[in-house]
Motif scaffolding. Structure first.
Motif, short mmCIF file in Angstrom:
data_model
loop_
_atom_site.label_atom_id
_atom_site.label_comp_id
_atom_site.label_asym_id
_atom_site.label_seq_id
_atom_site.Cartn_x
_atom_site.Cartn_y
_atom_site.Cartn_z
N LEU A 98 34.39 41.92 -90.91
CA LEU A 98 33.07 41.46 -91.35
C LEU A 98 31.98 41.75 -90.33
O LEU A 98 30.88 42.16 -90.69
CB LEU A 98 33.09 39.95 -91.62
CG LEU A 98 33.92 39.45 -92.80
CD1 LEU A 98 33.95 37.92 -92.79
CD2 LEU A 98 33.36 39.97 -94.11
N TYR A 99 32.30 41.52 -89.06
CA TYR A 99 31.30 41.60 -88.00
C TYR A 99 31.85 42.43 -86.82
O TYR A 99 33.05 42.71 -86.75
CB TYR A 99 30.91 40.20 -87.51
CG TYR A 99 30.43 39.29 -88.62
CD1 TYR A 99 29.17 39.46 -89.19
CD2 TYR A 99 31.24 38.26 -89.10
CE1 TYR A 99 28.72 38.62 -90.20
CE2 TYR A 99 30.80 37.42 -90.12
CZ TYR A 99 29.54 37.62 -90.66
OH TYR A 99 29.10 36.79 -91.68
N LYS A 100 30.97 42.75 -85.90
CA LYS A 100 31.36 43.58 -84.75
C LYS A 100 32.24 42.84 -83.76
O LYS A 100 32.98 43.46 -83.01
CB LYS A 100 30.10 44.08 -84.03
CG LYS A 100 29.27 45.06 -84.85
CD LYS A 100 28.07 45.53 -84.05
CE LYS A 100 27.23 46.53 -84.85
NZ LYS A 100 26.05 46.99 -84.09
N GLY A 101 32.15 41.51 -83.75
CA GLY A 101 32.90 40.76 -82.76
C GLY A 101 32.19 40.76 -81.41
O GLY A 101 31.00 41.06 -81.31
N VAL A 102 32.91 40.44 -80.37
CA VAL A 102 32.37 40.38 -79.00
C VAL A 102 33.28 41.19 -78.09
O VAL A 102 34.42 41.50 -78.46
CB VAL A 102 32.27 38.91 -78.51
CG1 VAL A 102 31.31 38.10 -79.38
CG2 VAL A 102 33.65 38.26 -78.49
N PRO A 103 32.81 41.55 -76.90
CA PRO A 103 33.66 42.32 -75.99
C PRO A 103 35.01 41.68 -75.72
O PRO A 103 36.03 42.38 -75.64
CB PRO A 103 32.81 42.41 -74.72
CG PRO A 103 31.39 42.36 -75.23
CD PRO A 103 31.43 41.41 -76.39
N LEU A 104 35.04 40.35 -75.59
CA LEU A 104 36.31 39.67 -75.32
C LEU A 104 37.30 39.87 -76.46
O LEU A 104 38.50 40.06 -76.22
CB LEU A 104 36.07 38.17 -75.10
CG LEU A 104 35.53 37.74 -73.74
CD1 LEU A 104 35.32 36.23 -73.71
CD2 LEU A 104 36.50 38.15 -72.62
N SER A 105 36.83 39.82 -77.70
CA SER A 105 37.76 39.97 -78.83
C SER A 105 38.30 41.39 -78.91
O SER A 105 39.47 41.60 -79.25
CB SER A 105 37.05 39.59 -80.14
OG SER A 105 35.94 40.45 -80.41
N ASN A 110 42.99 45.11 -77.52
CA ASN A 110 43.44 46.24 -76.71
C ASN A 110 44.54 45.86 -75.73
O ASN A 110 45.08 46.73 -75.03
CB ASN A 110 42.25 46.83 -75.93
CG ASN A 110 41.27 47.54 -76.84
OD1 ASN A 110 41.64 48.04 -77.91
ND2 ASN A 110 40.01 47.59 -76.41
N GLY A 111 44.88 44.56 -75.67
CA GLY A 111 45.95 44.11 -74.79
C GLY A 111 45.53 43.86 -73.37
O GLY A 111 46.39 43.80 -72.47
N ASP A 112 44.23 43.73 -73.09
CA ASP A 112 43.76 43.48 -71.73
C ASP A 112 44.16 42.08 -71.26
O ASP A 112 44.37 41.17 -72.06
CB ASP A 112 42.23 43.62 -71.65
CG ASP A 112 41.78 45.04 -71.90
OD1 ASP A 112 42.65 45.92 -72.00
OD2 ASP A 112 40.56 45.26 -72.00
N ARG A 113 44.21 41.92 -69.97
CA ARG A 113 44.49 40.62 -69.38
C ARG A 113 43.19 39.83 -69.21
O ARG A 113 42.12 40.40 -69.04
CB ARG A 113 45.17 40.77 -68.03
CG ARG A 113 46.59 41.34 -68.12
CD ARG A 113 47.29 41.25 -66.78
NE ARG A 113 48.66 41.71 -66.87
CZ ARG A 113 49.54 41.64 -65.87
NH1 ARG A 113 49.17 41.14 -64.68
NH2 ARG A 113 50.77 42.07 -66.03
N PHE A 114 43.32 38.47 -69.26
CA PHE A 114 42.16 37.60 -69.16
C PHE A 114 42.34 36.61 -68.03
O PHE A 114 43.46 36.19 -67.71
CB PHE A 114 41.95 36.81 -70.46
CG PHE A 114 41.53 37.65 -71.64
CD1 PHE A 114 40.20 37.97 -71.84
CD2 PHE A 114 42.47 38.14 -72.54
CE1 PHE A 114 39.81 38.74 -72.91
CE2 PHE A 114 42.10 38.91 -73.61
CZ PHE A 114 40.76 39.21 -73.80
N SER A 115 41.23 36.23 -67.45
CA SER A 115 41.24 35.11 -66.52
C SER A 115 41.34 33.82 -67.33
O SER A 115 41.05 33.83 -68.54
CB SER A 115 39.95 35.10 -65.69
OG SER A 115 38.83 34.80 -66.51
N PRO A 116 41.74 32.70 -66.73
CA PRO A 116 41.81 31.43 -67.47
C PRO A 116 40.48 31.07 -68.14
O PRO A 116 40.46 30.56 -69.26
CB PRO A 116 42.19 30.42 -66.40
CG PRO A 116 42.96 31.23 -65.40
CD PRO A 116 42.28 32.56 -65.37
N ALA A 117 39.37 31.34 -67.46
CA ALA A 117 38.06 31.01 -68.02
C ALA A 117 37.77 31.88 -69.25
O ALA A 117 37.27 31.39 -70.28
CB ALA A 117 36.97 31.20 -66.98
#
Length: 321
Positions: A98-105, A110-117
């Motif tokens: 429906l929408y473009k989403g955000v960089p985090l989504s 893409n399987g990237d790793r995230f910080s806890p925040a």
């Protein structure tokens, strides 16, 4: 005073709602305009395609629909259980349709790793998206906005295509659900633009019939009829499809003024099960929008759910029982 859309929808009361959107000034913006002699019939297919596409994305099942020349009827079922079972990836994938989403989504897919925040921020956002994908207001907005933009582009104009607000009716019990679905499916017959339900273009009843004839299966885009409710049954409309077909056909023939006495004396089984009289059924299916305002069903059903809507006064024209 008109009630806000939020105050007319409570999933604690009922998951079933009848929604109607009308073109501005009720003009024939989706049909043949007798004044301009211009045909916009192809836009009815636009609406049907977009409606079924949105049903694949939202946690909202389509029970019935009819795309008319200047308005659209749709009976919706909000499927909270389905949305709760979606994984984070499923919610994001649906939202991106429906929408473009955000960089985090996009990073998550893409399987990237995230910080806890970052992970906390994304989880909060995904839960907001999950809730939005169960919203009837958002469903109708996305449906109408897409058609309006496409039609305005075709007409090379700007301005409103639909009236500002869609009408919503809460279907409080099985009687109201069956009566409303039959009312919606028989709209083209009532408008004298189709002779039978199976020849009623851009309706759910035609789509169901064609799917059964071609594939011997119910269409996947629509909420299925599952028969009588039993334990461990899948989500669906709690009646046999054969009974519903007989009900719609019987009701349609009974509503035709040029065929008096054409009704068989034997009532369809579903009417007996719902404990609803022949006269009452005709009144419901011929004047559903005028018969009810924001709520449709029995008085006992309203008493059961009135606290969900913060109401004390009984709405007019509810059924006895």
């Amino acid at each position: 005073m008109a009630r806000s859309r939020k105050s007319q929808i409570s999933l604690d009361a009922t998951p079933y709602y009848h929604c109607i959107s009308r073109c501005v000034r009720r003009a024939f913006l989706c049909g043949f305009d007798p004044l301009t002699q211009i045909s916009y019939e192809h836009r009815r297919q636009w609406v049907e395609d977009r409606l079924l596409w949105l049903g694949e994305i939202f946690a909202i099942d389509i029970c019935a629909y009819a795309v008319m020349t200047n308005h659209v009827h749709v009976v919706l079922h909000v499927n909270l259980r389905q949305s709760e079972q979606w994984s984070m990836e499923e919610v994001i994938t649906r939202w991106h349709r429906l929408y473009k989403g955000v960089p985090l989504s996009h990073r998550y897919l893409n399987g990237d790793r995230f910080s806890p925040a970052e992970e906390k921020i994304l989880m909060t956002l995904v839960e907001q998206w999950r809730e939005t994908l169960t919203s009837i207001s958002r469903f109708m907005a996305v449906l109408n906005e897409g058609i309006a933009r496409r039609a305005n582009q075709e007409d090379q104009c700007t301005g409103r295509f639909w009236e500002g607000r869609f009408k919503s009716q809460a279907l409080l019990d099985e009687k109201a659900l069956m009566a409303c679905m039959a009312y919606v499916d028989l709209n083209p017959v009532r408008a004298n633009i189709a002779a039978t339900p199976e020849t009623s273009d851009h309706t759910s009843i035609q789509k169901r019939i064609l799917s059964i004839q071609n594939n011997r299966q119910q269409p996947s885009e629509l909420m299925p009829f599952i028969g009588h409710i039993k334990q461990e049954m899948p989500e669906g409309i709690p009646f046999p499809f054969k009974d519903y077909l007989e009900l719609v056909d019987w009701t349609g023939r009974a509503m035709r003024e040029d065929k008096p006495g054409f009704i068989d004396n034997q009532q369809p089984p579903i009417l007996t099960r719902l404990d609803i009289s022949e006269a009452q059924w005709h009144r419901l299916t011929q004047r559903f929008e005028k018969q009810f305002k924001c709520f449709a069903g029995q008085k006992s059903s309203f008493e059961r759910i009135k606290d969900c809507f913060n109401l004390n006064r009984m709405p007019p024209n509810l059924l006895a029982g």
